[in-house]
Design an enzyme around this catalytic site. Structure first.
Site, PDB file in Angstrom:
ATOM      1  N   GLU A 261       0.823  -1.213   0.000  1.00 28.56           N
ATOM      2  CA  GLU A 261       0.000   0.000   0.000  1.00 28.56           C
ATOM      3  C   GLU A 261       0.857   1.262   0.000  1.00 28.56           C
ATOM      4  O   GLU A 261       1.110   1.859   1.050  1.00 28.56           O
ATOM      5  CB  GLU A 261      -0.948   0.012   1.214  1.00 28.56           C
TER       6      GLU A 261
ATOM      7  N   GLU B 272      -6.003  -7.364  -1.299  1.00 30.42           N
ATOM      8  CA  GLU B 272      -6.399  -7.281   0.111  1.00 30.42           C
ATOM      9  C   GLU B 272      -7.711  -6.523   0.211  1.00 30.42           C
ATOM     10  O   GLU B 272      -7.897  -5.507  -0.447  1.00 30.42           O
ATOM     11  CB  GLU B 272      -5.312  -6.541   0.915  1.00 30.42           C
TER      12      GLU B 272
HETATM   13  C1  IDC Z   1      -3.449  -3.939  10.259  1.00 30.50           C
HETATM   14  C2  IDC Z   1      -3.816  -5.109  11.125  1.00 30.50           C
HETATM   15  C3  IDC Z   1      -3.590  -4.747  12.570  1.00 30.50           C
HETATM   16  C4  IDC Z   1      -2.135  -4.293  12.729  1.00 30.50           C
HETATM   17  C5  IDC Z   1      -1.794  -3.185  11.753  1.00 30.50           C
HETATM   18  C6  IDC Z   1      -0.316  -2.856  11.811  1.00 30.50           C
HETATM   19  O1  IDC Z   1      -5.160  -5.458  10.906  1.00 30.50           O
HETATM   20  O2  IDC Z   1      -3.827  -5.860  13.431  1.00 30.50           O
HETATM   21  O3  IDC Z   1      -1.944  -3.828  14.062  1.00 30.50           O
HETATM   22  O4  IDC Z   1      -2.097  -3.586  10.443  1.00 30.50           O
HETATM   23  O5  IDC Z   1       0.055  -1.923  10.865  1.00 30.50           O
HETATM   24  C7  IDC Z   1      -4.317  -2.148   5.571  1.00 30.50           C
HETATM   25  C8  IDC Z   1      -2.976  -2.762   5.645  1.00 30.50           C
HETATM   26  C9  IDC Z   1      -2.900  -3.766   6.759  1.00 30.50           C
HETATM   27  C10 IDC Z   1      -3.722  -3.355   7.952  1.00 30.50           C
HETATM   28  C11 IDC Z   1      -5.184  -3.289   7.529  1.00 30.50           C
HETATM   29  C12 IDC Z   1      -6.146  -2.913   8.685  1.00 30.50           C
HETATM   30  O6  IDC Z   1      -2.540  -3.325   4.430  1.00 30.50           O
HETATM   31  O7  IDC Z   1      -1.539  -3.941   7.104  1.00 30.50           O
HETATM   32  O8  IDC Z   1      -3.583  -4.363   8.935  1.00 30.50           O
HETATM   33  N1  IDC Z   1      -5.307  -2.332   6.445  1.00 30.50           N
HETATM   34  O9  IDC Z   1      -5.817  -1.663   9.208  1.00 30.50           O
HETATM   35  N2  IDC Z   1      -4.745  -1.306   4.656  1.00 30.50           N
HETATM   36  C13 IDC Z   1      -5.986  -0.920   4.959  1.00 30.50           C
HETATM   37  C14 IDC Z   1      -6.370  -1.567   6.104  1.00 30.50           C
END
Ligand code: IDC
Length: 473
Positions: A299, A391
Site C-alpha cells: 500500500e 487485500e
Molecule cells: C493492520 C492489522 C492490525 C495491525 C496493523 C499494523 O489489521 O492488526 O496492528 O495492520 O500496521 C491495511 C494494511 C494492513 C492493515 C489493515 C487494517 O494493508 O496492514 O492491517 N489495512 O488496518 N490497509 C488498509 C487496512
C-alpha cells in the site's frame, strides 16, 4: 515480396509514415485482445509479417494496434489493411474505416513487409487501443530463408488434477484479465495471512489443509511486513519463512501471492534495496513453479504514482531475470485505492501504465469505509487496466469495527461479475473483527468448519467455497 521490391517501396512509404493519422473514432478501449503474429517469409534483409487481431473485449469502432520490434534496425517498409507508422522500435497500425469495427471475438488481419538487420525481427509488447494483448509469435528464428506460415497455438491437454493450480496452470495477464493455461479469464478467491511476524503460528499443515479442502480456496497471500518487526529486522529469516509458506501452498495446489507488505513509510522507494534483494531471492527459489504471483508493494501512500511506477520498473526486472512468466501486481496510490483515497482516480495509471508485460494493479478496500466512489473507480478501471484485489476487509479500514455484510456482499458481487481476483484480510485468530478465526484457534489443531470462525470468517468462507467452474478449453 522480393527484397528489391521491398527496398524500392521503403523510401515512398517513409514519407507517408510521418504524415499518418489515427482514425477519427477510437470510441472505446478494447477490454482484451489477442494478436497472432506470423512471419510468412523471411529473406536476407527482408521479411513479410501477417498480424491477426482478435478483439476479446467490448465491441470497438476503431482500433490502433501497437507493438515493438527488437531493435530500430527493423522497419516496416510497406503495410496493408491499416495505416502503418513507426517511431524507433514502436510500430503502430491504425484501422481504416472499413475494418475499424470489431465485435466481441471478431478478428481482422493486416500485414506488411519489412527490412531487418542485426537480429531476427522478433516483435513484442502488443497492445490494442492501449490494452495489452496476448497471442503468439512465430516463427522468428533461424537463418534467413523462406518459411511456411505457422498454424495456431497448441492447446494444452485437459487437466489431470483437481486443484486450482492443476486446472489452470501458469497464469498470465490477457488484456484486462488474468487468464489460465487455456487463455480464458479466471477469478481467484482466497485469504491473506496477517503479518507473518506476529501470526506465523497460524500457518501450518492443518490450517493450509483447511484453506485448500474445507474453504476450497484458490489463493493464499503471504503478507511479509517490511517494517513493524518485519523483514528489515532479519532478511534471511523472513525470506526463509516466505519460501516455506510458498512451498506449503504449492503442495496443496494453491496459487500464492508473495506480498512485500510496505505500509509505513508509504514510499516504496525507501525499501527499494530490500525489495530488490528479497525478490531476487524468492523469484530464483520459485522460478520453476507455475503458481507464484509477485505483489511488490502492498500500500503505497503519500507518494506520487510516477514514483510508484519508477519503483516498479526497478523491481520487476529483478523478478523477470529469474522468473520470466510470473505475473506481478503493482500497488497503487492512496493505500492501493487507484489514487481515490488521496483525491485522485484511475486515470493516472490508465494514462501512464508500468512499462512491463504481465502486470496487474492492486486495488484494496475495507467494505465499511470504502463504498460508492471506490466502486465507481473499480467499475471504470476494470475495462482499462488489469486489477487484482490483493487485500480487502469486510469491516472498516482499521481492520476492526462491525462486519458490514451488506457492503461486503455488494463488493464481492461486483468483483465476481468482473472476474477480479481477491484475498481477504485475514486468515488469522487476531481479536480484531477482520480476522476470520476465533481468538485462540491457532493454539489448537482444528481450522475447519464454521465453529472456529467469527461472523466475517463465516461469510467469507461461504463466498469462497462456491464452485469455481474454471474454463478448461
Ligand atoms: C493492520 C492489522 C492490525 C495491525 C496493523 C499494523 O489489521 O492488526 O496492528 O495492520 O500496521 C491495511 C494494511 C494492513 C492493515 C489493515 C487494517 O494493508 O496492514 O492491517 N489495512 O488496518 N490497509 C488498509 C487496512
Amino acid at each position: 515480396m522480393k527484397r528489391s521490391a521491398a527496398l524500392l517501396l521503403a523510401g515512398a512509404v517513409a514519407a507517408g509514415l510521418t504524415a499518418a493519422v489515427l482514425p477519427q473514432a477510437i470510441a472505446t478501449a478494447a477490454a482484451g485482445c489477442r494478436v497472432d503474429y506470423t512471419i510468412v517469409s523471411q529473406w536476407q534483409g527482408g521479411f513479410q509479417g501477417d498480424v491477426k487481431i482478435t478483439n476479446l473485449g467490448d465491441p470497438i469502432s476503431g482500433w490502433s494496434l501497437g507493438f515493438d520490434f527488437a531493435n530500430a534496425g527493423q522497419r516496416v517498409t510497406q503495410g496493408w489493411n491499416a495505416t502503418w507508422t513507426q517511431s524507433g522500435t514502436r510500430v503502430t497500425a491504425a484501422s481504416y474505416g472499413w475494418n475499424g469495427s470489431l465485435a466481441t471475438n471478431a478478428a481482422t488481419s493486416i500485414g506488411f513487409t519489412g527490412s531487418w538487420s542485426g537480429a531476427n525481427p522478433v516483435p513484442g509488447s502488443f497492445s490494442l487501443n492501449g490494452t495489452t494483448c496476448t497471442g503468439t509469435v512465430g516463427p522468428t528464428t533461424g537463418a534467413p530463408t523462406t518459411r511456411p506460415p505457422t498454424t495456431g497455438p497448441t492447446t494444452p491437454p485437459p487437466p489431470t488434477g483437481t486443484t486450482p493450480v492443476a486446472i489452470n496452470g501458469q497464469l498470465r495477464v490477457c488484456g484486462v484479465n488474468l487468464c489460465n493455461q487455456y487463455n480464458r479469464p479466471i477469478q481467484l478467491r482466497g485469504m491473506s495471512t496477517h503479518g507473518i511476524q506476529w501470526f506465523g503460528s497460524c500457518y501450518n499443515n492443518a490450517s493450509l489443509d483447511a484453506l485448500a479442502n474445507d474453504w476450497k480456496a484458490d489463493l493464499f497471500r503471504v503478507s511479509m511486513y517490511v517494517q513493524e518487526q518485519g523483514y528489515e529486522t532479519n532478511p534471511t529469516a523472513f525470506t526463509n519463512q516466505v519460501n516455506n509458506l510458498v512451498d506449503m501452498a504449492t503442495a496443496r495446489g494453491l496459487y500464492v501471492l508473495i506480498d512485500f507488505h510496505i505500509l509505513t513509510p508509504g514510499d516504496p522507494n525507501i525499501n527499494l534495496q530490500h525489495a530488490r534483494t528479497f525478490f531476487a531471492n524468492v523469484s530464483a527459489r520459485h522460478a520453476n513453479k507455475n503458481n507464484v504471483i509477485y505483489e511488490i508493494a502492498n500500500e503505497p501512500n503519500g507518494v506520487s504514482w510516477s514514483s510508484i511506477k519508477s519503483y516498479a520498473e526497478q523491481v520487476i526486472p529483478v523478478i523477470r531475470g529469474n522468473d520470466p512468466d510470473g505475473p506481478v501486481v503493482v500497488g497503487t496510490r492512496g493505500w492501493s485505492s487507484l489514487g481515490v483515497s488521496e483525491g485522485g482516480n484511475e486515470n493516472e495509471v490508465v494514462n501512464n501504465p508500468v512499462n512491463a508485460q504481465n502486470v496487474m494493479y492492486a486495488f484494496h478496500f475495507y467494505a465499511a469505509s470504502h463504498q460508492g466512489p471506490y466502486r465507481d473507480a473499480v467499475t471504470r478501471a476494470a475495462s482499462r487496466i488489469p486489477l487484482f484485489v490483493t487485500e480487502f476487509g469486510t469491516v472498516d479500514y482499521t481492520g476492526s469495527g462491525p462486519f458490514d455484510q451488506a457492503s461486503s456482499t455488494t463488493w464481492l458481487n461486483l468483483l465476481d461479475s468482473l472476474k477480479i481476483s481477491y484475498a481477504n484480510w485475514t486468515f488469522s485468530d487476531h481479536t480484531e473483527s477482520s480476522a476470520a478465526l476465533l481468538p485462540g484457534t491457532c493454539n489448537g489443531g482444528n481450522y475447519s468448519g464454521n465453529g472456529v470462525l467469527k461472523a466475517s470468517g463465516q461469510f467469507i468462507r461461504g463466498r469462497i467455497m462456491t464452485p469455481d467452474n474454471f474454463p478448461t478449453s
